[in-house]
Design a protein around this motif. Sequence first.
Motif, PDB file in Angstrom:
ATOM      1  N   ASN A  41       6.178   8.236   2.875  1.00 54.65           N
ATOM      2  CA  ASN A  41       7.272   7.813   2.005  1.00 54.65           C
ATOM      3  C   ASN A  41       6.799   7.426   0.609  1.00 54.65           C
ATOM      4  O   ASN A  41       7.589   6.966  -0.216  1.00 54.65           O
ATOM      5  N   SER A  57       4.707   4.940   6.032  1.00 53.96           N
ATOM      6  CA  SER A  57       3.754   4.723   4.946  1.00 53.96           C
ATOM      7  C   SER A  57       2.375   5.235   5.351  1.00 53.96           C
ATOM      8  O   SER A  57       1.878   4.924   6.436  1.00 53.96           O
ATOM      9  N   GLU A 117      -2.653   0.282  -9.029  1.00 49.75           N
ATOM     10  CA  GLU A 117      -1.763  -0.879  -9.052  1.00 49.75           C
ATOM     11  C   GLU A 117      -1.668  -1.484 -10.446  1.00 49.75           C
ATOM     12  O   GLU A 117      -0.619  -2.001 -10.852  1.00 49.75           O
ATOM     13  N   ASP A 176       5.471  -2.351   7.963  1.00 50.77           N
ATOM     14  CA  ASP A 176       6.313  -2.034   6.818  1.00 50.77           C
ATOM     15  C   ASP A 176       7.744  -1.738   7.233  1.00 50.77           C
ATOM     16  O   ASP A 176       8.676  -1.945   6.482  1.00 50.77           O
ATOM     17  N   VAL A 208       4.867   5.004  -0.186  1.00 52.00           N
ATOM     18  CA  VAL A 208       4.480   3.596  -0.259  1.00 52.00           C
ATOM     19  C   VAL A 208       3.163   3.434   0.482  1.00 52.00           C
ATOM     20  O   VAL A 208       3.051   3.808   1.648  1.00 52.00           O
ATOM     21  N   GLN A 209       2.168   2.896  -0.186  1.00 50.03           N
ATOM     22  CA  GLN A 209       0.853   2.775   0.429  1.00 50.03           C
ATOM     23  C   GLN A 209       0.899   1.884   1.658  1.00 50.03           C
ATOM     24  O   GLN A 209       1.431   0.776   1.637  1.00 50.03           O
TER      25      GLN A 209
END
Length: 659
Positions: free
Chosen positions: A279, A329, A57, A298, A281-282
Motif C-alpha cells: 500500500n 504494508s 523520511e 498497521d 506505507v512502510q
Amino acid sequence: MTETVRTGYRVRASALEGRNWLNTGGRQLGLEDLRGKIVLLDFWTFCCINCLHVLDELRPLEEKYSDVLVTVGVHSPKFEHEADPVALAAAVERYEIRHPVLDDPELITWQAYAARAWPTLVVLDPEGYIVANLSGEGHAAGLESLISELVEEHEAKGTLHRGNGPYVPAEPTAGNLRFPGKAVPLPGGTFLVADTGHHRLVELEDDLTTVRSVVGDGTKGWRDGDAGTARFNEPQGLAVLPAAVAEQTGYDVVVADTVNHRLRAVALASGTVTTVAGNGVQRLLDAGNQTKRAPGADHPSEAASAAGSDVPGSASAQPALGSDPLAVSLSSPWDVTWSTALGRLVVAMAGTHQIFSFDPVTGALGILAGTGLEGLLDGDGAEAWFAQSSGLAEDADGNIWVADSETSAVRRLAFSTADGTTRVSVSTAVGAGLFDFGFRDGPAGEARLQHPLGVAVLPDGSVAIADTYNGAVRRYDPATETVSTLARGLSEPSGVLVDTTAGEPLLIVMEANKHELVRLPIPKEAQSVDEGARQTQRPASPMAAGTVALSVRFAAPKGQKLDDRWGDPTQLKISSSPEELLVSGGGTSTGLTRELVLSDSVSGGVLHITARAAACDGAPGGEIPDHAACHLYQQDWGIPVTIDAAGDTELTLDLRGLD
C-alpha cells in the motif's frame, strides 16, 4: 513534544570534525557557519536500510523548512569499504542526498555525540545547543512538531535566521544507466535491467549497451499505467514469471519497487505497469509469531490473521497477511525470484529483515521466514533472524539462496514436505554475524564476505556471490563447503546472473558504481584470496565484570500511548559475541530493563541488544480507540565492550530520544 525531554540544563553542541565535506562546493563547514539555523545531525552509514529510510523520511521536512532547517549527514561507516571517500561520494549521489555530508571515517563526531546506533538523529537549536537525541527511524512527525516549536521560540528571541543553507550539488557521474540494481534475461535474448538511479526499467540488447525499450518515465514516484508514464522509486529486483503463470495473471515480470514499498508488475507486450502488492506505507513491524495479536499491527486484518499459515500446512505457522495484498504494508523489498518448490514468488524484504512470499495468481502474501529481528540465527523459518536480505536465487533442488547483506552472509532456505506439511529451514553457508566481515577464501566456516547484495546459481550447482563491498564475485561450493574468488576489481557489483545464450556460460555483473553491466568469463581455476577477517571497529565501552544494570529509555510520541491492552508491550532480546561474554541475562522477555552478568573470563566482545515497544494513537491515561493506528518501535544495537574492573556497572540506551 514527548519524543525528547527538554530540561533547563543546556548542552552545547560539539564541533563537527571529520576528513572532508561533501555537497558544499568544497567549503569546510563548522558549527559557527550554521548558527541561526535549526540543525539536524543525521548519523548514518550507506549500507544501513534504516538509514536509507530516514533519508526519505527527512525529505519532506527539508523541503517544508528549507529556509530555517539545515540537515547535516554525518557519515559514520560500519564496513571498511564505506570509509572509502570515492564510495561515499557515489552513495551520496546514488541516494540523491541534498544536504551537506560530513565524512567521519574515524568516528570523531560520532563519539563526540555519544552515538551508539545507526541511524541516530541529534537536533541543535539556532544557538547551538542540543535539544533532542533520537535513535532509529519513524521520527518525522515528532521532528516536525519540535522544529515548529523551535521556529516559534527563536523567531521570538531573534536568534533564527531565515535564508538558504550551505548545500551545493555535486556534478553527476551517470550515463545511460544510473546505479543499476538487478537484471534478468528475457525470452527473446535481451535483458531487463532495474535502472535504479533513473527510477525506471531498461531493456538492453545482447550487447548490454543498446537500449531497446524503457518502462517508466524516469521520474521518482509511484504511478501505474503505460510504459511512458509509469513511475518507480529505486526499483531493484526483477523476476520473470513462468509462462503458465503469466498467462493467468496477464503480466510477465514482477519488480521489487524498493522505496515505494511495493511489488509492481509489467506486461512486456504492452509495457503496462500495475501494482500487485503493498500500500506504499512502510511496514514498521513484524506480525509474526503472535497468536493473540501482532503488537503495533498497521491494519486490523494483519493482527487478526497473525496465527495463519504462509506455506500451506506449514508447521512454522508463519502469518498470512490478509486477503488483499494491496492493503498490506511492505518495507523495502529488494529482490524477488520464482520458487518452483513453492509455486510462488519469494521476496527479500530488506526493511524488516524477513523473507516474504507472494502468489501472483491468488494474491496471497505472507511471511516465509524471519522474526523481524536483525541478526544471524538459523533454524526453523519462524524463528530465524536475517539482516537486510538483498539477493535471491533458486538452485536445481528448489533451495533458495539468500545474500544477507548486513551479516555479510550467504544463507539457504530449504523446504521439506511430510504429511502435507511444508517446513522451511534456514542455514548459513558463509558468514559469522552482524559485525564480522572481510575478504577471505577457503573453508566456508572461516571465509568472509563484505556486504553482498546478489547471488546466482552456476551450472555446476555452486553459488556466485556479488560481494559488493569487496568489489568481487565470489563462489561458494556446497559440495566442498569452500569459498573462492571468480573476479575482483569491480565497482560495487550489486547483482550477478548467469548468461548461457552463447553456449559457454558467462557471468553478467551489474557494476553499480560504473553504471554498467559487464560480461565476465567463469574461470576454470578460481583465485584463493586471504586479506583477512575483520570486525566492525567502534569505540568499546569499558564494563565491569559481574552485574550490569541495563535500561532502555522509551517515551511514546505525542498523541500516542503504550499499548498495554494485552500485557507489557515492551520487549528486550539480548545475546553476545562471544557467547561466553554473557553469563546470564540473555534471551527474550518483556520489559525494558534487565540485569546482565558479564564474565571475567573473556577480555570483551559485543552485546547484541534489540528493544521493542508498541504504542497506539490515543491520549495518555485514556482508552485506545477502536481501529487506532498502532506502531512498533524497534532498535538494534551492537555494543562493543571491554571487561575492565573500573568499568561501568550500568548501561542506558534510548529507544526514542531522551537527553
